[in-house]
Design a protein around this motif. Structure first.
Motif, PDB file in Angstrom:
ATOM      1  N   ILE A  46       0.791  -1.267  -0.090  1.00  0.00           N
ATOM      2  CA  ILE A  46      -0.015   0.045  -0.042  1.00  0.00           C
ATOM      3  C   ILE A  46       0.920   1.346  -0.020  1.00  0.00           C
ATOM      4  CG2 ILE A  46      -1.729   1.377   1.333  1.00  0.00           C
ATOM      5  CD1 ILE A  46      -2.746  -1.632   2.451  1.00  0.00           C
ATOM      6  N   TRP A  47       2.067   1.208   0.758  1.00  0.00           N
ATOM      7  CA  TRP A  47       2.894   2.388   0.953  1.00  0.00           C
ATOM      8  C   TRP A  47       3.462   2.339  -0.223  1.00  0.00           C
ATOM      9  CZ3 TRP A  47       3.613   6.587   3.790  1.00  0.00           C
ATOM     10  CH2 TRP A  47       4.757   7.298   3.652  1.00  0.00           C
ATOM     11  N   ASP A  48       3.881   1.551  -1.093  1.00  0.00           N
ATOM     12  CA  ASP A  48       4.500   1.444  -2.383  1.00  0.00           C
ATOM     13  C   ASP A  48       3.517   2.156  -3.215  1.00  0.00           C
ATOM     14  OD1 ASP A  48       6.733   0.143  -1.488  1.00  0.00           O
ATOM     15  OD2 ASP A  48       6.105  -1.678  -2.286  1.00  0.00           O
ATOM     16  N   TYR A  49       2.330   1.937  -3.432  1.00  0.00           N
ATOM     17  CA  TYR A  49       1.480   2.390  -4.273  1.00  0.00           C
ATOM     18  C   TYR A  49       1.229   3.851  -4.126  1.00  0.00           C
ATOM     19  CZ  TYR A  49      -3.064   3.354  -6.656  1.00  0.00           C
ATOM     20  OH  TYR A  49      -4.015   3.822  -7.376  1.00  0.00           O
ATOM     21  N   ILE A  50       1.243   4.419  -2.840  1.00  0.00           N
ATOM     22  CA  ILE A  50       0.986   5.856  -2.549  1.00  0.00           C
ATOM     23  C   ILE A  50       2.439   6.421  -2.966  1.00  0.00           C
ATOM     24  CG2 ILE A  50       0.896   7.403  -0.474  1.00  0.00           C
ATOM     25  CD1 ILE A  50      -0.897   5.229   0.956  1.00  0.00           C
ATOM     26  N   VAL A  51       3.585   6.111  -2.361  1.00  0.00           N
ATOM     27  CA  VAL A  51       4.762   6.817  -2.716  1.00  0.00           C
ATOM     28  C   VAL A  51       5.307   6.530  -4.118  1.00  0.00           C
ATOM     29  CG1 VAL A  51       7.272   6.631  -2.078  1.00  0.00           C
ATOM     30  CG2 VAL A  51       5.365   6.523  -0.561  1.00  0.00           C
ATOM     31  N   ALA A  52       5.008   5.442  -4.769  1.00  0.00           N
ATOM     32  CA  ALA A  52       5.774   5.346  -6.140  1.00  0.00           C
ATOM     33  C   ALA A  52       4.620   4.726  -6.895  1.00  0.00           C
ATOM     34  CB  ALA A  52       6.983   4.813  -5.913  1.00  0.00           C
ATOM     35  N   PRO A  53       3.781   5.285  -7.367  1.00  0.00           N
ATOM     36  CA  PRO A  53       2.708   4.352  -8.316  1.00  0.00           C
ATOM     37  C   PRO A  53       3.210   3.773  -9.609  1.00  0.00           C
ATOM     38  CG  PRO A  53       1.929   6.579  -8.230  1.00  0.00           C
ATOM     39  CD  PRO A  53       3.530   6.618  -7.243  1.00  0.00           C
ATOM     40  N   GLU A  54       4.470   4.497 -10.066  1.00  0.00           N
ATOM     41  CA  GLU A  54       4.798   4.179 -11.445  1.00  0.00           C
ATOM     42  C   GLU A  54       5.522   2.478 -11.388  1.00  0.00           C
ATOM     43  OE1 GLU A  54       8.194   6.355  -9.072  1.00  0.00           O
ATOM     44  OE2 GLU A  54       5.927   6.693  -9.737  1.00  0.00           O
ATOM     45  N   ILE A  55       5.986   2.266 -10.122  1.00  0.00           N
ATOM     46  CA  ILE A  55       6.638   1.086  -9.893  1.00  0.00           C
ATOM     47  C   ILE A  55       5.663  -0.202  -9.396  1.00  0.00           C
ATOM     48  CG2 ILE A  55       8.946   1.818 -10.236  1.00  0.00           C
ATOM     49  CD1 ILE A  55       8.977   1.065  -7.138  1.00  0.00           C
ATOM     50  N   VAL A  56       4.543   0.119  -9.014  1.00  0.00           N
ATOM     51  CA  VAL A  56       3.516  -0.830  -8.464  1.00  0.00           C
ATOM     52  C   VAL A  56       3.465  -2.022  -8.913  1.00  0.00           C
ATOM     53  CG1 VAL A  56       1.388  -0.045  -9.360  1.00  0.00           C
ATOM     54  CG2 VAL A  56       1.342  -0.616  -6.784  1.00  0.00           C
ATOM     55  N   GLY A  57       3.554  -1.941 -10.348  1.00  0.00           N
ATOM     56  CA  GLY A  57       3.458  -3.463 -10.924  1.00  0.00           C
ATOM     57  C   GLY A  57       4.916  -4.464 -10.379  1.00  0.00           C
ATOM     58  N   LEU A  58       5.699  -3.822 -10.712  1.00  0.00           N
ATOM     59  CA  LEU A  58       7.135  -4.502 -10.111  1.00  0.00           C
ATOM     60  C   LEU A  58       7.271  -4.665  -8.669  1.00  0.00           C
ATOM     61  CD1 LEU A  58      10.227  -5.300 -10.654  1.00  0.00           C
ATOM     62  CD2 LEU A  58      10.996  -2.909 -10.111  1.00  0.00           C
ATOM     63  N   SER A  59       6.738  -3.658  -7.790  1.00  0.00           N
ATOM     64  CA  SER A  59       6.532  -3.977  -6.157  1.00  0.00           C
ATOM     65  C   SER A  59       6.002  -5.123  -6.143  1.00  0.00           C
ATOM     66  CB  SER A  59       6.046  -2.686  -5.690  1.00  0.00           C
ATOM     67  OG  SER A  59       5.995  -2.859  -4.280  1.00  0.00           O
ATOM     68  N   MET A  60       4.570  -5.150  -6.605  1.00  0.00           N
ATOM     69  CA  MET A  60       3.927  -6.108  -6.349  1.00  0.00           C
ATOM     70  C   MET A  60       4.071  -7.753  -6.864  1.00  0.00           C
ATOM     71  SD  MET A  60       1.419  -4.933  -4.670  1.00  0.00           S
ATOM     72  CE  MET A  60      -0.060  -5.922  -4.425  1.00  0.00           C
ATOM     73  N   ALA A  61       4.825  -7.635  -7.879  1.00  0.00           N
ATOM     74  CA  ALA A  61       5.361  -8.944  -8.272  1.00  0.00           C
ATOM     75  C   ALA A  61       6.519  -9.199  -7.460  1.00  0.00           C
ATOM     76  CB  ALA A  61       6.082  -8.811  -9.859  1.00  0.00           C
ATOM     77  N   VAL A  62       7.167  -8.389  -6.962  1.00  0.00           N
ATOM     78  CA  VAL A  62       8.514  -8.858  -6.165  1.00  0.00           C
ATOM     79  C   VAL A  62       7.872  -9.158  -4.762  1.00  0.00           C
ATOM     80  CG1 VAL A  62      10.514  -7.998  -4.887  1.00  0.00           C
ATOM     81  CG2 VAL A  62      10.157  -7.450  -7.090  1.00  0.00           C
ATOM     82  N   ARG A  63       7.124  -8.475  -4.054  1.00  0.00           N
ATOM     83  CA  ARG A  63       6.366  -8.803  -3.031  1.00  0.00           C
ATOM     84  C   ARG A  63       5.579 -10.024  -2.900  1.00  0.00           C
ATOM     85  NH1 ARG A  63       7.221  -4.953   0.935  1.00  0.00           N
ATOM     86  NH2 ARG A  63       7.781  -2.844   0.194  1.00  0.00           N
ATOM     87  N   PHE A  64       5.011 -10.428  -4.017  1.00  0.00           N
ATOM     88  CA  PHE A  64       4.128 -11.717  -3.817  1.00  0.00           C
ATOM     89  C   PHE A  64       5.010 -12.880  -4.074  1.00  0.00           C
ATOM     90  CE2 PHE A  64       0.213  -9.048  -4.626  1.00  0.00           C
ATOM     91  CZ  PHE A  64      -0.635  -9.586  -3.732  1.00  0.00           C
ATOM     92  N   SER A  65       6.179 -12.597  -4.856  1.00  0.00           N
ATOM     93  CA  SER A  65       7.197 -13.969  -5.111  1.00  0.00           C
ATOM     94  C   SER A  65       7.945 -13.924  -3.850  1.00  0.00           C
ATOM     95  CB  SER A  65       8.197 -13.142  -6.304  1.00  0.00           C
ATOM     96  OG  SER A  65       7.586 -13.044  -7.198  1.00  0.00           O
ATOM     97  N   VAL A  66       8.162 -12.939  -3.178  1.00  0.00           N
ATOM     98  CA  VAL A  66       9.118 -13.215  -1.825  1.00  0.00           C
ATOM     99  C   VAL A  66       8.025 -13.712  -0.829  1.00  0.00           C
ATOM    100  CG1 VAL A  66      10.049 -11.822   0.039  1.00  0.00           C
ATOM    101  CG2 VAL A  66      10.862 -11.458  -2.442  1.00  0.00           C
ATOM    102  N   THR A  67       6.860 -13.314  -0.560  1.00  0.00           N
ATOM    103  CA  THR A  67       5.727 -13.898   0.229  1.00  0.00           C
ATOM    104  C   THR A  67       5.720 -15.380  -0.016  1.00  0.00           C
ATOM    105  OG1 THR A  67       4.802 -11.655   0.482  1.00  0.00           O
ATOM    106  CG2 THR A  67       3.561 -13.554   1.255  1.00  0.00           C
ATOM    107  N   ALA A  68       5.468 -15.667  -1.325  1.00  0.00           N
ATOM    108  CA  ALA A  68       5.112 -16.934  -1.649  1.00  0.00           C
ATOM    109  C   ALA A  68       6.532 -17.876  -1.292  1.00  0.00           C
ATOM    110  CB  ALA A  68       4.982 -17.361  -3.104  1.00  0.00           C
ATOM    111  N   PHE A  69       7.567 -17.566  -1.362  1.00  0.00           N
ATOM    112  CA  PHE A  69       8.924 -18.214  -0.951  1.00  0.00           C
ATOM    113  C   PHE A  69       8.675 -18.225   0.604  1.00  0.00           C
ATOM    114  CE2 PHE A  69      13.217 -18.444   0.494  1.00  0.00           C
ATOM    115  CZ  PHE A  69      13.488 -19.362  -0.269  1.00  0.00           C
TER     116      PHE A  69
END
Length: 107
Positions: A46-69
């Motif tokens: 959520i913070w990533d979306y507020i601070v840097a919406p231009e990279i929210v796709g990359l952020s979500m991909a990284v966060r979901f991948s790491v969380t899955a791991f």
């Protein structure tokens, strides 16, 4: 004379017994820590979306991948003999991913 080592340990036969006891006793705490840590880690999207919406796709991909791991490591290795090592590696991975996300933000 007692040998000095960097990491203290029991004699070999007692060390194996202690590691087994520690893994059994604290495996639930390790699992709870991973679930709580994963939840907090994901909530920062959520913070990533507020601070840097231009990279929210990359952020979500990284966060979901790491969380899955993190959750898979808990499922497969959470009750193993080395819960502290697994937690340490998970924390390192989460920290490295945050550094990766921050390094991809624009000023």
């Amino acid at each position: 004379m007692m040998e000095r080592t960097i990491f203290p340990s029991f004699p070999a036969d007692l060390e194996a017994e202690f590691q087994s006891y520690y893994a059994r006793t604290y495996s639930n705490a390790s699992r709870s820590a991973l679930v709580l840590g994963s939840s907090i880690y994901l909530s920062f999207a959520i913070w990533d979306y507020i601070v840097a919406p231009e990279i929210v796709g990359l952020s979500m991909a990284v966060r979901f991948s790491v969380t899955a791991f993190l959750l898979l490591s808990m499922a497969f290795f959470g009750g193993g003999r080395l819960p502290q090592l697994i937690l340490a590696l998970d924390v390192f991975l989460a920290g490295a991913s945050v550094v990766f996300i921050i390094s991809n933000m624009q000023n």
